[in-house]
Design an enzyme around this catalytic site. Structure first.
Site, PDB file in Angstrom:
ATOM      1  N   HIS A   1       0.832  -1.212   0.000  1.00 31.52           N
ATOM      2  CA  HIS A   1       0.000   0.000   0.000  1.00 31.52           C
ATOM      3  C   HIS A   1       0.861   1.256   0.000  1.00 31.52           C
ATOM      4  CE1 HIS A   1       0.573  -0.769   4.401  1.00 31.52           C
ATOM      5  NE2 HIS A   1       0.691   0.550   4.464  1.00 31.52           N
TER       6      HIS A   1
ATOM      7  N   HIS B   1       3.989   6.987   4.072  1.00 32.68           N
ATOM      8  CA  HIS B   1       4.922   5.873   3.870  1.00 32.68           C
ATOM      9  C   HIS B   1       4.443   4.980   2.736  1.00 32.68           C
ATOM     10  CE1 HIS B   1       2.072   3.852   6.762  1.00 32.68           C
ATOM     11  NE2 HIS B   1       2.327   2.803   6.011  1.00 32.68           N
TER      12      HIS B   1
ATOM     13  N   GLU C   1       7.722   0.792   5.103  1.00 31.65           N
ATOM     14  CA  GLU C   1       7.232  -0.278   5.978  1.00 31.65           C
ATOM     15  C   GLU C   1       7.456  -1.598   5.255  1.00 31.65           C
ATOM     16  OE1 GLU C   1       2.979  -0.171   6.663  1.00 31.65           O
ATOM     17  OE2 GLU C   1       3.097  -1.526   8.370  1.00 31.65           O
TER      18      GLU C   1
END
Lengths: 134, 134
Positions: free
Chosen positions: B7, B79, B130
């Protein structure tokens, strides 16, 4: 209206270092640098299984990336690109709903040879959005 | 090592407005807001054909998103998340090659119930990355 996420573009202060990092540290499939003089960038494409990351580095004095790197010397995410089927229909819908298109409002030919538009980041949560017709 | 782009997370100053914008202006498939108290965020998932966009809004005083929005009041890309098969192997490889892991260096359970780590943005072109084990 929007379809796939075509790519995430990251402006980087050192293209060779960033490419090596994605290849060696992150173990990704990293292409060779490609100069795109019409867009004022040198690009390295990182191919992920479902989308791409594009590392952008300024090419020439008028590069649109230079000002971004002046403000963000470490680099940063520059824009995200969503695919659309019909870029003129997408533009007309967005303008009708109050969004601002950057530049003249007419699509240009993007780095992949397809028509693109950029939307004003102030209208979209501080995010520069590119639309690309596929 | 890295696999799919899981994502792109965008911090937004007005979650309802951002969700409505993605639904109505951009014509995307937009979910209902979900509180994630363990992560200090309320999240709206936007499902694209090949990946997701997550709209993040602070939840609680200790939210990790609050400082970001203080610095970026209009919002911005917070992020990006790459998938990995084995998060401990990924961490060890990254640390061996000199990258810094945020926090204790041990994986936490992320918003999707899977182990995650965050890499230091100064080591990765100003980009907060991440890693999520899938």
């Amino acid at each position: 209206m929007i379809g796939r996420l075509n790519h995430v573009a990251i402006a980087v202060p050192d293209l060779a270092a960033a490419a090596a990092q994605y290849r060696e540290m992150l173990g990704a499939e990293v292409g060779a640098p490609q100069d795109e003089p019409d867009h004022g960038v040198t690009v390295v494409f990182i191919t992920l299984p479902n989308t791409k990351v594009e590392l952008l580095y300024p090419l020439g004095e008028a590069s649109p990336i230079r000002g971004f790197l002046d403000k963000n010397p470490a680099g940063g995410i520059h824009h995200i690109c969503y695919e659309v089927e019909d870029i003129l229909a997408a533009r007309d819908r967005l303008v009708e709903k109050g969004a601002r298109i950057l530049g003249t409002g007419e699509p240009k030919t993007g780095a992949h040879g397809k028509p693109v538009l950029f939307l004003h980041p102030k209208d979209f949560n501080g995010t520069l959005i590119e639309l690309e017709q596929v």
